[in-house]
Design an enzyme around this catalytic site. Structure first.
Site, PDB file in Angstrom:
ATOM      1  N   HIS A 306       0.762  -1.293   0.079  1.00 31.22           N
ATOM      2  CA  HIS A 306      -0.026   0.200  -0.095  1.00 31.22           C
ATOM      3  C   HIS A 306       0.827   1.164   0.123  1.00 31.22           C
ATOM      4  O   HIS A 306       1.904   1.207   0.553  1.00 31.22           O
ATOM      5  CB  HIS A 306      -0.884  -0.058   1.158  1.00 31.22           C
ATOM      6  CG  HIS A 306      -2.118   1.021   1.057  1.00 31.22           C
ATOM      7  ND1 HIS A 306      -1.962   2.128   1.214  1.00 31.22           N
ATOM      8  CD2 HIS A 306      -3.220   0.654   0.522  1.00 31.22           C
ATOM      9  CE1 HIS A 306      -2.943   2.794   1.110  1.00 31.22           C
ATOM     10  NE2 HIS A 306      -4.066   2.196   0.490  1.00 31.22           N
ATOM     11  N   ASP A 364      -8.000  -5.774   0.071  1.00 29.76           N
ATOM     12  CA  ASP A 364      -8.478  -6.499  -1.051  1.00 29.76           C
ATOM     13  C   ASP A 364      -7.931  -7.925  -0.807  1.00 29.76           C
ATOM     14  O   ASP A 364      -8.181  -8.985  -1.621  1.00 29.76           O
ATOM     15  CB  ASP A 364      -7.843  -6.003  -2.472  1.00 29.76           C
ATOM     16  CG  ASP A 364      -8.411  -4.677  -2.760  1.00 29.76           C
ATOM     17  OD1 ASP A 364      -9.707  -4.392  -2.530  1.00 29.76           O
ATOM     18  OD2 ASP A 364      -7.817  -3.687  -3.309  1.00 29.76           O
TER      19      ASP A 364
HETATM   20  N1  CMC Z   1       4.435  -7.689  -4.635  1.00 30.99           N
HETATM   21  C1  CMC Z   1       5.643  -7.613  -4.759  1.00 30.99           C
HETATM   22  N2  CMC Z   1       6.428  -6.424  -4.575  1.00 30.99           N
HETATM   23  C2  CMC Z   1       5.849  -5.249  -4.370  1.00 30.99           C
HETATM   24  C3  CMC Z   1       4.335  -5.105  -4.113  1.00 30.99           C
HETATM   25  C4  CMC Z   1       3.506  -6.492  -4.234  1.00 30.99           C
HETATM   26  N3  CMC Z   1       2.439  -6.348  -4.224  1.00 30.99           N
HETATM   27  N4  CMC Z   1       3.993  -4.093  -3.943  1.00 30.99           N
HETATM   28  C5  CMC Z   1       4.983  -3.184  -4.028  1.00 30.99           C
HETATM   29  N5  CMC Z   1       6.035  -4.069  -4.142  1.00 30.99           N
HETATM   30  C6  CMC Z   1       7.557  -3.440  -4.390  1.00 30.99           C
HETATM   31  C7  CMC Z   1       7.704  -2.694  -5.284  1.00 30.99           C
HETATM   32  O1  CMC Z   1       8.405  -3.695  -6.721  1.00 30.99           O
HETATM   33  C8  CMC Z   1       8.678  -1.793  -4.676  1.00 30.99           C
HETATM   34  O2  CMC Z   1      10.257  -2.446  -5.011  1.00 30.99           O
HETATM   35  P1  CMC Z   1      11.475  -1.705  -5.347  1.00 30.99           P
HETATM   36  O3  CMC Z   1      11.573  -0.565  -4.055  1.00 30.99           O
HETATM   37  O4  CMC Z   1      12.736  -2.802  -5.347  1.00 30.99           O
HETATM   38  O5  CMC Z   1      11.220  -1.054  -6.724  1.00 30.99           O
HETATM   39  C9  CMC Z   1       8.622  -1.342  -3.506  1.00 30.99           C
HETATM   40  O6  CMC Z   1       7.787  -2.740  -3.124  1.00 30.99           O
HETATM   41  C10 CMC Z   1       7.542  -0.263  -3.252  1.00 30.99           C
HETATM   42  O7  CMC Z   1       6.387  -0.359  -3.942  1.00 30.99           O
HETATM   43  P2  CMC Z   1       5.999   0.638  -5.197  1.00 30.99           P
HETATM   44  O8  CMC Z   1       5.270  -0.032  -6.282  1.00 30.99           O
HETATM   45  O9  CMC Z   1       6.999   1.604  -5.426  1.00 30.99           O
HETATM   46  O10 CMC Z   1       4.760   1.293  -4.034  1.00 30.99           O
HETATM   47  P3  CMC Z   1       3.721   2.270  -4.527  1.00 30.99           P
HETATM   48  O11 CMC Z   1       3.209   2.828  -3.257  1.00 30.99           O
HETATM   49  O12 CMC Z   1       3.753   3.061  -5.712  1.00 30.99           O
HETATM   50  O13 CMC Z   1       2.367   1.039  -4.781  1.00 30.99           O
HETATM   51  C11 CMC Z   1       0.664  -0.528  -4.721  1.00 30.99           C
HETATM   52  C12 CMC Z   1       1.468   0.682  -3.925  1.00 30.99           C
HETATM   53  C13 CMC Z   1      -0.460  -0.907  -3.762  1.00 30.99           C
HETATM   54  C14 CMC Z   1       0.016  -0.066  -6.009  1.00 30.99           C
HETATM   55  C15 CMC Z   1       1.514  -1.625  -4.527  1.00 30.99           C
HETATM   56  O14 CMC Z   1       1.957  -2.120  -3.632  1.00 30.99           O
HETATM   57  C16 CMC Z   1       0.816  -2.743  -5.449  1.00 30.99           C
HETATM   58  O15 CMC Z   1       0.755  -2.776  -6.905  1.00 30.99           O
HETATM   59  N6  CMC Z   1       0.148  -3.993  -4.908  1.00 30.99           N
HETATM   60  C17 CMC Z   1      -0.562  -4.648  -5.681  1.00 30.99           C
HETATM   61  C18 CMC Z   1      -1.880  -4.137  -5.949  1.00 30.99           C
HETATM   62  C19 CMC Z   1      -2.766  -4.167  -4.779  1.00 30.99           C
HETATM   63  O16 CMC Z   1      -3.146  -4.831  -3.912  1.00 30.99           O
HETATM   64  N7  CMC Z   1      -3.551  -3.120  -4.876  1.00 30.99           N
HETATM   65  C20 CMC Z   1      -4.429  -2.424  -3.768  1.00 30.99           C
HETATM   66  C21 CMC Z   1      -3.962  -1.477  -2.851  1.00 30.99           C
HETATM   67  S1  CMC Z   1      -5.173  -1.425  -1.507  1.00 30.99           S
HETATM   68  C22 CMC Z   1      -6.771  -0.904  -2.004  1.00 30.99           C
HETATM   69  C23 CMC Z   1      -6.873   0.246  -2.861  1.00 30.99           C
HETATM   70  O17 CMC Z   1      -6.261   1.557  -2.585  1.00 30.99           O
HETATM   71  O18 CMC Z   1      -7.386   0.252  -3.905  1.00 30.99           O
END
Ligand code: CMC
Length: 429
Positions: A306, A364
């Site tokens: 998140h 989720d």
């Molecule tokens: N699985 C594996 N690695 C992950 C995941 C994951 N689910 N989420 C983040 N990471 C890694 C990402 O690759 C990054 O690694 P690095 O620093 O080496 O590049 C690090 O963790 C930080 O992640 P980010 O993508 O920069 O973080 P963000 O704040 O931009 O993204 C997120 C947040 C929710 C979009 C992302 O965690 C994600 O895509 N999760 C899976 C989809 C999901 O479950 N979304 C629902 C969110 S809660 C309900 C809602 O708000 O709608």
């Protein structure tokens, strides 16, 4: 109000930036005059360090894993309140008295039917259309029907639009579902509570009597409550940005629904359940954990991570308890999806990659298991999120329109394209 000043030095010039102190959370630098004074922009793709507005509605402490609606912790609201009371709280700022609650319930239930002509829209969609596609289209089309609540400058019309949206989105979501399975639309029943009515519109058929299970209705209501608002997330910011131009509320909510659909946001509940099914058995979990950690593989563990929560998602905790209750209630013991989910959560939470990156199960992760047990197909998971979030979007939209500081949203950019150049005739290219 600024009680501190930050200093910014660029070459030999120094600029004062007022520091604003919120009720809760980190201080905020006020950079509104920076471009005018210093001729520089700030660069913040994804808005990881930018507050886009002032808001009194929802507060998240990502480090402590806290979520409050109007100051009330989500755990208390999930345990003691109910969705329509939460809607009232989000919209008007205080918990209602008995009289205010009855009045609000009456106003919402009087608006649950949709204009009969809207049924024709549904018939224009293919039966296999994703219900989110139908929802974006039909909610947007509400502005073609409810002309007397599209003037954003009239507070009374804004109020009517808010009530209409909260009342009609469940009806439209249920119609999208019924259309996709080829069953007749079921009209709302105003003698039922909000969650029971939604289950009735989704699962009853004219040929048989349908009794809503009160325990399932409570679980449904809790899902609505847990998703009701989440401060300035992508879809809420989309609603605010669309609304900042003066667009009508139905168009703004349709924009929010479109944004919510993506798998990084509300689409994650569908994607998560599909992922759990694809993993299928506990022994395949390590393979998927390895994929999630592999930088060359775009795969992410759906339902994990998140932007704001770096401890745990308090909604996920309540959702997990709810999942156990619902499966128990329905007598589902050896659900393979649940087994995979529980084991995946355990393995991921002990894995250094997930610990270091502070990746925890989000809302989720468990919601899909409950919705599937209730009988919803995966394609309905995100529409249910949209239905629940409608009140948050509309409360945030109303707050923005009523805010004298409101301006059209217009970010700037860091241009890295070509410098000015002359057009070349095709023969010279
Ligand atoms: N699985 C594996 N690695 C992950 C995941 C994951 N689910 N989420 C983040 N990471 C890694 C990402 O690759 C990054 O690694 P690095 O620093 O080496 O590049 C690090 O963790 C930080 O992640 P980010 O993508 O920069 O973080 P963000 O704040 O931009 O993204 C997120 C947040 C929710 C979009 C992302 O965690 C994600 O895509 N999760 C899976 C989809 C999901 O479950 N979304 C629902 C969110 S809660 C309900 C809602 O708000 O709608």
């Amino acid at each position: 109000m600024a009680d501190k000043i930050a200093k910014l030095r660029i070459d030999d010039s120094e600029y004062d930036l007022p520091v604003m102190s919120p009720t809760q959370g980190p201080d905020v630098l006020d950079i509104r005059k920076l471009y005018g004074q210093a001729d520089v922009f700030t660069f913040d793709p994804g808005f990881t360090s930018t507050a886009s507005c002032e808001s009194k509605i929802t507060y998240i402490d990502g480090d402590k894993g806290e979520l409050w609606y109007r100051g009330y912790p989500i755990e208390q609201l999930a345990a003691k309140s109910h969705y329509l009371e939460v809607c009232y709280l989000l919209l008007y700022g205080e918990l209602p008295t008995q009289q205010q609650m009855e009045d609000f319930e009456t106003r919402v239930t009087r608006h649950t039917m949709v204009h009969e002509q809207m049924h024709n829209f549904f018939r224009g969609f293919r039966r296999d259309a994703h219900p989110m596609a139908t929802l974006v289209g039909v909610i947007g089309a509400m502005s073609a029907f409810y002309h007397d609540s599209t003037d954003v400058n009239d507070p009374w019309q804004r109020e009517v639009a808010a009530i209409r949206l909260i009342a009609k989105v469940p009806t439209i979501a249920a119609m999208a579902y019924k259309y996709s399975i080829g069953q007749p639309f079921v009209y709302p029943r105003n003698d039922l509570d909000y969650a029971s009515n939604f289950l009735h519109m989704c699962f009853s058929v004219p040929a048989e009597k349908y009794e809503v299970d009160p325990a399932l209705a409570r679980a449904m209501d809790r899902i609505f409550t847990l998703h009701a608002d989440h401060e300035q997330n992508a879809s809420t910011s989309t609603v605010r940005l669309a609304g900042s131009s003066g667009a009508n509320p139905f168009a703004c909510i349709a924009a929010g629904i479109a944004c919510l659909w993506g798998p990084a946001h509300g689409g994650a509940n569908q994607a998560c359940l599909e992922m759990l099914r694809e993993i299928g058995t506990v022994d395949r979990i390590p393979e998927y954990i390895a994929k999630a950690k592999d930088k060359s593989d775009p795969f992410k563990l759906m339902g994990f991570g998140h932007r704001v929560y770096k401890n745990f998602d308090p909604r996920a905790k309540v959702m997990k308890e709810s999942a156990d209750e619902v499966l128990d209630l329905l007598g589902i013991k050896d659900n393979p999806t649940l087994q995979v989910a529980k084991e995946l959560e355990k393995i991921a939470l002990e894995d250094p990659y997930f610990i270091e990156k502070k990746l925890y199960p989000n809302v989720d992760f468990y919601s899909g298991i409950i919705l599937e047990a209730m009988g919803f197909p995966t394609s309905m998971f995100t529409p249910i999120f949209a239905l629940s979030r409608t009140v948050g979007w509309i409360a945030q939209w109303k707050e923005m329109i009523g805010d004298p500081q409101n301006k059209i949203g217009r970010p700037r950019q860091l241009y890295v394209g070509n410098d000015k150049r002359d057009y070349k005739d095709v023969a010279a290219r």
